[in-house]
Motif scaffolding. Structure first.
Motif, PDB file in Angstrom:
ATOM      1  N   VAL A  31       0.831  -1.200   0.000  1.00 41.86           N
ATOM      2  CA  VAL A  31       0.000   0.000   0.000  1.00 41.86           C
ATOM      3  C   VAL A  31       0.871   1.256   0.000  1.00 41.86           C
ATOM      4  O   VAL A  31       1.724   1.429   0.881  1.00 41.86           O
ATOM      5  N   ALA A  32       0.650   2.119  -0.995  1.00 44.68           N
ATOM      6  CA  ALA A  32       1.380   3.383  -1.085  1.00 44.68           C
ATOM      7  C   ALA A  32       1.097   4.234   0.150  1.00 44.68           C
ATOM      8  O   ALA A  32      -0.039   4.310   0.622  1.00 44.68           O
ATOM      9  N   CYS A  33       2.136   4.890   0.656  1.00 41.40           N
ATOM     10  CA  CYS A  33       2.045   5.566   1.948  1.00 41.40           C
ATOM     11  C   CYS A  33       2.017   7.083   1.854  1.00 41.40           C
ATOM     12  O   CYS A  33       2.268   7.772   2.854  1.00 41.40           O
ATOM     13  N   GLY A  34       1.742   7.637   0.660  1.00 42.03           N
ATOM     14  CA  GLY A  34       1.544   9.068   0.544  1.00 42.03           C
ATOM     15  C   GLY A  34       2.703   9.861  -0.020  1.00 42.03           C
ATOM     16  O   GLY A  34       2.547  11.065  -0.276  1.00 42.03           O
ATOM     17  N   PHE A  35       3.862   9.236  -0.233  1.00 38.37           N
ATOM     18  CA  PHE A  35       4.996   9.988  -0.756  1.00 38.37           C
ATOM     19  C   PHE A  35       5.097   9.895  -2.272  1.00 38.37           C
ATOM     20  O   PHE A  35       5.217  10.906  -2.949  1.00 38.37           O
ATOM     21  N   HIS A  36       5.075   8.675  -2.810  1.00 35.90           N
ATOM     22  CA  HIS A  36       5.105   8.551  -4.280  1.00 35.90           C
ATOM     23  C   HIS A  36       3.695   8.507  -4.851  1.00 35.90           C
ATOM     24  O   HIS A  36       3.473   8.786  -6.023  1.00 35.90           O
ATOM     25  N   ALA A  37       2.727   8.124  -4.003  1.00 29.20           N
ATOM     26  CA  ALA A  37       1.318   8.036  -4.383  1.00 29.20           C
ATOM     27  C   ALA A  37       0.529   7.789  -3.102  1.00 29.20           C
ATOM     28  O   ALA A  37       1.095   7.539  -2.038  1.00 29.20           O
ATOM     29  N   ARG A  64      10.022  10.904  -1.854  1.00 27.06           N
ATOM     30  CA  ARG A  64       9.060  12.004  -1.760  1.00 27.06           C
ATOM     31  C   ARG A  64       8.945  12.637  -3.157  1.00 27.06           C
ATOM     32  O   ARG A  64       9.555  13.658  -3.481  1.00 27.06           O
ATOM     33  N   ASP A  65       8.122  11.999  -4.006  1.00 29.97           N
ATOM     34  CA  ASP A  65       8.114  12.355  -5.433  1.00 29.97           C
ATOM     35  C   ASP A  65       6.762  12.042  -6.066  1.00 29.97           C
ATOM     36  O   ASP A  65       6.649  11.163  -6.909  1.00 29.97           O
ATOM     37  N   LEU A  66       5.719  12.773  -5.672  1.00 29.03           N
ATOM     38  CA  LEU A  66       4.401  12.554  -6.261  1.00 29.03           C
ATOM     39  C   LEU A  66       4.408  12.831  -7.757  1.00 29.03           C
ATOM     40  O   LEU A  66       3.786  12.102  -8.532  1.00 29.03           O
ATOM     41  N   ALA A  67       5.111  13.886  -8.168  1.00 33.81           N
ATOM     42  CA  ALA A  67       5.091  14.266  -9.590  1.00 33.81           C
ATOM     43  C   ALA A  67       5.704  13.183 -10.466  1.00 33.81           C
ATOM     44  O   ALA A  67       5.259  12.956 -11.595  1.00 33.81           O
ATOM     45  N   GLY A  68       6.711  12.505  -9.962  1.00 35.37           N
ATOM     46  CA  GLY A  68       7.387  11.483 -10.751  1.00 35.37           C
ATOM     47  C   GLY A  68       6.980  10.073 -10.392  1.00 35.37           C
ATOM     48  O   GLY A  68       7.596   9.110 -10.853  1.00 35.37           O
ATOM     49  N   PHE A  69       5.937   9.916  -9.542  1.00 35.60           N
ATOM     50  CA  PHE A  69       5.445   8.615  -9.113  1.00 35.60           C
ATOM     51  C   PHE A  69       6.560   7.781  -8.476  1.00 35.60           C
ATOM     52  O   PHE A  69       6.551   6.557  -8.532  1.00 35.60           O
ATOM     53  N   GLY A  70       7.523   8.455  -7.899  1.00 36.52           N
ATOM     54  CA  GLY A  70       8.600   7.753  -7.217  1.00 36.52           C
ATOM     55  C   GLY A  70       9.516   6.968  -8.119  1.00 36.52           C
ATOM     56  O   GLY A  70      10.281   6.116  -7.652  1.00 36.52           O
ATOM     57  N   ARG A  71       9.483   7.254  -9.412  1.00 36.56           N
ATOM     58  CA  ARG A  71      10.298   6.491 -10.358  1.00 36.56           C
ATOM     59  C   ARG A  71      11.523   7.263 -10.842  1.00 36.56           C
ATOM     60  O   ARG A  71      12.162   6.886 -11.819  1.00 36.56           O
ATOM     61  N   ARG A  72      11.849   8.352 -10.135  1.00 34.27           N
ATOM     62  CA  ARG A  72      13.060   9.105 -10.440  1.00 34.27           C
ATOM     63  C   ARG A  72      14.001   8.993  -9.243  1.00 34.27           C
ATOM     64  O   ARG A  72      13.604   9.268  -8.113  1.00 34.27           O
ATOM     65  N   ARG A  73      15.236   8.613  -9.505  1.00 34.67           N
ATOM     66  CA  ARG A  73      16.179   8.447  -8.394  1.00 34.67           C
ATOM     67  C   ARG A  73      16.450   9.787  -7.722  1.00 34.67           C
ATOM     68  O   ARG A  73      16.634  10.817  -8.380  1.00 34.67           O
ATOM     69  N   ILE A  74      16.485   9.770  -6.401  1.00 35.39           N
ATOM     70  CA  ILE A  74      16.853  10.932  -5.597  1.00 35.39           C
ATOM     71  C   ILE A  74      18.016  10.528  -4.706  1.00 35.39           C
ATOM     72  O   ILE A  74      17.958   9.492  -4.034  1.00 35.39           O
ATOM     73  N   ASP A  75      19.066  11.324  -4.702  1.00 38.28           N
ATOM     74  CA  ASP A  75      20.227  11.034  -3.859  1.00 38.28           C
ATOM     75  C   ASP A  75      20.020  11.660  -2.484  1.00 38.28           C
ATOM     76  O   ASP A  75      20.299  12.834  -2.264  1.00 38.28           O
ATOM     77  N   TYR A  76      19.516  10.870  -1.579  1.00 35.47           N
ATOM     78  CA  TYR A  76      19.197  11.300  -0.227  1.00 35.47           C
ATOM     79  C   TYR A  76      20.402  11.208   0.695  1.00 35.47           C
ATOM     80  O   TYR A  76      21.274  10.356   0.522  1.00 35.47           O
ATOM     81  N   ASP A  77      20.395  12.032   1.733  1.00 35.56           N
ATOM     82  CA  ASP A  77      21.215  11.795   2.912  1.00 35.56           C
ATOM     83  C   ASP A  77      20.657  10.560   3.626  1.00 35.56           C
ATOM     84  O   ASP A  77      19.438  10.368   3.677  1.00 35.56           O
ATOM     85  N   HIS A  78      21.526   9.743   4.176  1.00 34.51           N
ATOM     86  CA  HIS A  78      21.106   8.496   4.812  1.00 34.51           C
ATOM     87  C   HIS A  78      20.026   8.725   5.862  1.00 34.51           C
ATOM     88  O   HIS A  78      18.966   8.086   5.849  1.00 34.51           O
ATOM     89  N   ASP A  79      20.272   9.671   6.778  1.00 36.50           N
ATOM     90  CA  ASP A  79      19.333   9.872   7.873  1.00 36.50           C
ATOM     91  C   ASP A  79      18.004  10.442   7.390  1.00 36.50           C
ATOM     92  O   ASP A  79      16.939  10.105   7.927  1.00 36.50           O
ATOM     93  N   GLU A  80      18.046  11.300   6.377  1.00 34.39           N
ATOM     94  CA  GLU A  80      16.814  11.868   5.844  1.00 34.39           C
ATOM     95  C   GLU A  80      15.952  10.785   5.198  1.00 34.39           C
ATOM     96  O   GLU A  80      14.722  10.759   5.377  1.00 34.39           O
TER      97      GLU A  80
END
Length: 247
Positions: A31-37, A64-80
């Motif tokens: 179940v999508a949890c609100g970030f990608h959908a 955290r990518d609603l516009a891209g449906f979570g299918r675009r890589r994001i380089d996060y900080d580990h803790d974030e």
């Protein structure tokens, strides 16, 4: 053998896939949890229906990518990234609790799934979030991936997953969605691939290579064209070869 699907991927007025019909076929629901959908009302509705139908609920966590449906890589900080995943698990847990269940596993979505399969930082963030929330929660991911290795090293339970409707590369990774052979559309082929993974623990890659794929759960994407028909065909095909039930 478990049969899972991505559900609750609508948002606001938008609907993606037929959640109600898929819940009559699958044994576990990512179940999508609100970030990608997903949104609160969608999460509530899907959790309520899943509980009514006896379907196991998992948190499908993503970027955290609603516009891209979570299918675009994001380089996060580990803790974030860890904290974003914790937030999503907690949000879904609230709706599970009020509908009479709890989150039973965690599965990354989209680009996070693919990145955590090969990236130490992002896989470690996923593992850290699960450990912090509930170390008894299994992680659903590809066998042989970096995420699977990190999770096992941390003492987490890993549920190996295969994809009946996705193309595989010879090294066992999924074909990027930018390629025309990323999805398998022929229903007979989808069923045959699911049965082969369930019975023989292997899948045929796009170049014809036979790739080891020992799995306990098989995924069909809820946004794949004809998803409900494919899921029903896969369940029927697997029923004669293996017991179809949640892990």
């Amino acid at each position: 053998m478990d049969l899972n699907a991505d559900l609750g991927e609508g948002f606001g007025a938008w609907r993606l896939g037929d959640d109600d019909a898929l819940l009559d076929v699958v044994t576990s629901a990512n179940v999508a949890c609100g970030f990608h959908a997903g949104d609160p009302s969608t999460m509530y509705r899907v959790c309520r229906l899943a509980v009514e139908k006896g379907v196991v609920i998992g948190a499908q966590v993503g970027y955290r990518d609603l516009a891209g449906f979570g299918r675009r890589r994001i380089d996060y900080d580990h803790d974030e990234l860890r904290d974003d995943i914790l937030y999503q698990i907690g949000a879904l847990e609230a709706f599970c609790r009020v509908t009479g269940d709890r989150v039973r596993y965690v599965k990354p979505h989209g680009a996070l799934y693919n990145t955590a399969a090969v990236d130490v930082v992002q896989s470690s963030a996923v593992v850290a979030a699960v450990l912090a929330y509930d170390s008894a929660l299994p992680v659903l991911c590809q066998p042989g991936s970096v995420l699977a290795a990190r999770a096992l090293d941390a003492g987490l339970t890993v549920i190996a997953e295969g994809f009946a409707d996705r193309g595989y590369l010879p090294d066992g990774r999924l074909v990027p969605r930018s390629r025309p052979d990323a999805l398998v559309h022929d229903p007979d082929e989808v069923v045959a691939r699911a049965v082969r993974m369930a019975v023989d623990g292997e899948v045929v890659a796009v170049d014809g290579t036979v790739v080891p794929c020992p799995v306990r759960s098989i995924c069909l994407h809820g946004d794949t064209p004809g998803a409900v028909r494919l899921a029903a065909a896969v369940r029927a095909g697997m029923a004669g070869q293996a017991t179809v039930q949640a892990f």
